[in-house]
Design a protein around this motif. Structure first.
Motif, PDB file in Angstrom:
ATOM      1  N   THR A  57      -2.711   9.820   2.986  1.00  0.00           N
ATOM      2  CA  THR A  57      -3.871   8.923   2.925  1.00  0.00           C
ATOM      3  C   THR A  57      -5.048   9.648   2.265  1.00  0.00           C
ATOM      4  N   LEU A  70       4.810   6.654  -6.825  1.00  0.00           N
ATOM      5  CA  LEU A  70       5.295   5.323  -6.436  1.00  0.00           C
ATOM      6  C   LEU A  70       5.881   4.541  -7.607  1.00  0.00           C
ATOM      7  N   HIS A  83      -6.209  -1.012  -8.319  1.00  0.00           N
ATOM      8  CA  HIS A  83      -5.369  -0.424  -7.273  1.00  0.00           C
ATOM      9  C   HIS A  83      -3.908  -0.425  -7.726  1.00  0.00           C
ATOM     10  N   GLY A  84      -3.043   0.022  -6.831  1.00  0.00           N
ATOM     11  CA  GLY A  84      -1.608  -0.134  -7.043  1.00  0.00           C
ATOM     12  C   GLY A  84      -1.180  -1.489  -6.518  1.00  0.00           C
ATOM     13  N   ALA A 106       5.255   2.070   2.371  1.00  0.00           N
ATOM     14  CA  ALA A 106       3.836   1.907   2.038  1.00  0.00           C
ATOM     15  C   ALA A 106       3.240   0.724   2.782  1.00  0.00           C
ATOM     16  N   ASP A 124      -2.054  -1.357  -2.533  1.00  0.00           N
ATOM     17  CA  ASP A 124      -1.649  -0.169  -1.775  1.00  0.00           C
ATOM     18  C   ASP A 124      -2.810   0.454  -1.003  1.00  0.00           C
ATOM     19  N   SER A 125      -2.476   1.353  -0.089  1.00  0.00           N
ATOM     20  CA  SER A 125      -3.503   2.162   0.593  1.00  0.00           C
ATOM     21  C   SER A 125      -2.892   3.492   1.022  1.00  0.00           C
ATOM     22  N   THR A 126      -2.001   3.427   1.994  1.00  0.00           N
ATOM     23  CA  THR A 126      -1.455   4.623   2.645  1.00  0.00           C
ATOM     24  C   THR A 126       0.063   4.532   2.601  1.00  0.00           C
ATOM     25  N   TYR A 127       0.734   5.670   2.502  1.00  0.00           N
ATOM     26  CA  TYR A 127       2.201   5.585   2.561  1.00  0.00           C
ATOM     27  C   TYR A 127       2.790   6.740   3.359  1.00  0.00           C
ATOM     28  N   TYR A 151      -0.230   8.404  -6.068  1.00  0.00           N
ATOM     29  CA  TYR A 151       0.144   6.984  -6.029  1.00  0.00           C
ATOM     30  C   TYR A 151       0.841   6.599  -7.334  1.00  0.00           C
ATOM     31  N   ASP A 154      -1.010  12.030  -9.961  1.00  0.00           N
ATOM     32  CA  ASP A 154      -1.535  11.036  -9.025  1.00  0.00           C
ATOM     33  C   ASP A 154      -0.496  10.778  -7.935  1.00  0.00           C
ATOM     34  N   HIS A 194       0.671   0.367 -11.399  1.00  0.00           N
ATOM     35  CA  HIS A 194      -0.539   1.164 -11.164  1.00  0.00           C
ATOM     36  C   HIS A 194      -1.690   0.614 -11.994  1.00  0.00           C
TER      37      HIS A 194
END
Length: 580
Positions: free
Chosen positions: A162, A290, A200-201, A187, A256-259, A286, A284, A226
């Motif tokens: 995060t 991802l 964002h993603g 995620a 997305d936010s946290t994974y 993310y 990155d 992305h």
């Protein structure tokens, strides 16, 4: 969002805060909380600052006890991004814990960086920004841990990744729980307007899985986009149609936010670092991880450098290696259909969320005055400003949409609207104008503890760069050209120094700010300079004035003295509360 959804979100958030409060200062039981909390830092100096602050927080019983708190800094050399930080953190965890890492639940909070868009967090870190709630008062670290307080007990060994400057709120049904128990990556996903998806993603979900649009759903992700354009979202099948009262937009995407990464996949990420060798560019956590995941992922994204701040020749090659090493790894998505994502990474976001945003205020129970003297008799009253960890004379006035933190304000001080006063000692009778950012730092100068108060316009762009001082008229400072400001202060433009790389001239490395012997005279000197600009009245600086840039202040910051000043505030506030 309907009134019922809002109420459920508020109830769930307050419940998490209460649960975390019950853990503060207490020895936690196995499985009750994280085994390891990792905070990343950009360099050794920042790591030292973070370690000192975490140690003090544990001593003051502000964090759960019996947890391993670790701070890992990036290796010296080129910037490696939060993806590079993730890989190096996993390597350091593996070096410390060895085989026992396979039994641990780890949260990894990315907090490295210099916070150029919110400079009050630059010296001591975004993860240690004050948040106006809790007793003892929360910082972002506690808020992050509180919002994820239910995760460790529902998580197989692995790592939750995060960032330090965002907040995710969510509610789920009483009988449900967010489980991180699948192999690969898992995620969190939040329904968002298409415009938010462009920054964002965005997850492209398997259309064969029909949504129930309950508060929590588990889904499979075909591939991850992305920062895509709206056309790309539509063409990829990422756009969902509203079929429930949970959403306000008829069309939305999941962002997305946290994974979470399970332990076996974390080991494969370690192999990525072995394969890549020493990193020479920013990765990155993310975009570069991802986008390699999901059954429909293709190698095409590796050549797209449109969202990269600094393109390095090795980036495409490194992305391709990551893609081939992670290809075929599942990307599971937990759809949090009643959730919100807040970013607090800029001065304007910081002011808005802490003073004007009634939704966040209600959801978290934010106060207008927290851990400050005089004690506000009605702390939830919306005075339109926010005062944290400060000592104010009762005769002070603070304007609407302004934040005062870690500061002392003398009798009759007035702060205008939409301003930030951070770590300052303001002498009696002084007036701070509207939309001003003022932040005092302690630095070591010629072997002595000295003070510099940096000041900017709230909307100034500290990162906007010109290639040579000859173009400094393009740099705007409180709406004026830098050249105009220099003439008001009696300085020739040729005299202005830019620290660091001579081909990068910006407000961040412009040497504009006087070095003073004490905190109060530092604030006064800088305020006089600011007021001279705004009144367009010439106010020459003394000829022997030493000037520093924000960049230089960080390089010569005096951590121990800054933390001592905060200790002094803490003690005075505790005394003031006892006597009130």
């Amino acid at each position: 969002m309907s009134h019922d959804c809002t109420r459920r979100l508020q109830t769930a958030t307050r419940k998490k805060l209460r649960k975390f409060n019950s853990l503060r200062g207490r020895e936690v039981q196995p499985g009750e909380f994280w085994d390891v909390v990792v905070v990343t830092a950009v360099d050794g100096s920042q790591r030292k600052a973070y370690e000192l602050q975490i140690s003090e927080k544990v001593d003051r019983k502000e964090l759960p006890v019996g947890v391993h708190y670790k701070v890992f800094s990036d290796p010296p050399g080129p910037k490696i991004g939060n993806g590079g930080s993730t890989l190096y953190a996993l390597q350091q965890l593996n070096d410390i814990y060895g085989k026992s890492l396979g039994r641990l639940r780890v949260i990894l909070i990315h907090a490295g960086g210099f916070s150029q868009r919110l400079p009050s967090a630059s010296a001591l870190g975004k993860i240690f920004m004050a948040v106006p709630l809790g007793d003892p008062i929360f910082q972002m670290l506690e808020l992050k841990l509180a919002m994820y307080v239910d995760f460790p007990s529902q998580m197989k060994p692995g790592v939750l990744v995060t960032c330090a400057d965002d907040i995710e709120l969510y509610s789920i049904a009483e009988e449900e729980s967010v489980k991180f128990d699948k192999p690969g990556f898992t995620a969190l996903a939040h329904p968002s307007p298409l415009s938010v998806g462009t920054t964002h993603g965005v997850f492209v979900l398997d259309p064969r899985e029909k949504s129930s649009y309950s508060e929590l759903e588990n889904a499979s992700c075909l591939h991850f986009l992305h920062k895509p354009s709206i056309d790309k979202m539509r063409g990829s099948g990422a756009v969902c149609k509203q079929q429930s009262g949970l959403f306000t937009d008829s069309e939305f995407v999941y962002t997305d936010s946290t994974y979470y990464v399970d332990f076996d996949t974390a080991k494969s990420l370690l192999n990525v670092l072995t394969e890549l060798g020493p990193l020479s560019c920013e990765i990155d956590a993310y975009g570069d991880f991802l986008q390699a995941l999901g059954s429909k992922a293709t190698v095409e994204y590796t050549n797209n450098t449109a969202n990269v701040t600094k393109e390095e020749s090795s980036l495409v090659e490194i992305r391709q290696k990551i893609f081939h090493l992670l290809k075929g790894t599942p990307l599971n998505v937990i759809l949090l259909n009643n959730s919100k994502f807040y970013h607090i990474g800029t001065t304007s976001e910081y002011l808005f969320h802490l003073t004007e945003h009634t939704a966040l205020r209600d959801e978290l129970g934010l106060l207008s005055s927290a851990f400050s003297v005089p004690v506000n008799e009605n702390p939830e009253a919306s005075s339109g400003c926010c005062i944290m960890y400060s000592v104010l004379n009762p005769s002070c006035s603070v304007g609407a949409a302004s934040v005062v933190e870690y500061s002392r304000l003398g009798a009759g001080v007035s702060v205008g609207k939409g301003s930030i006063i951070s770590s300052c000692w303001v002498s009696p009778g002084l007036s701070v104008p509207d939309e001003a950012f003022m932040h005092s730092l302690c630095v070591t100068h010629h072997g002595q503890a000295s003070f510099v108060t940096v000041f900017f316009g709230i909307n100034d762009n500290l990162k906007y760069t010109v290639g040579t001082p000859a173009y400094m008229e393009e740099l705007k400072f409180f709406g004026f050209t830098l050249e105009k400001c220099l003439s008001i202060w009696g300085m020739e433009k040729e005299v202005l120094r830019f620290s660091g790389d001579a081909s990068n001239c910006n407000l961040w490395n412009a040497c504009l700010f006087p070095v003073c012997s004490d905190q109060q005279s530092s604030f006064l000197t800088s305020l006089n300079m600011l007021q001279a600009i705004q009144s367009a009245s010439t106010s020459p600086l003394p000829k022997d004035t030493k000037l520093m840039s924000m960049q230089e202040c960080l390089q010569s910051k005096n951590l121990e003295e800054m933390l001592e000043l905060r200790k002094g505030l803490y003690n005075d506030i505790m005394k003031g509360r006892l006597s009130s």
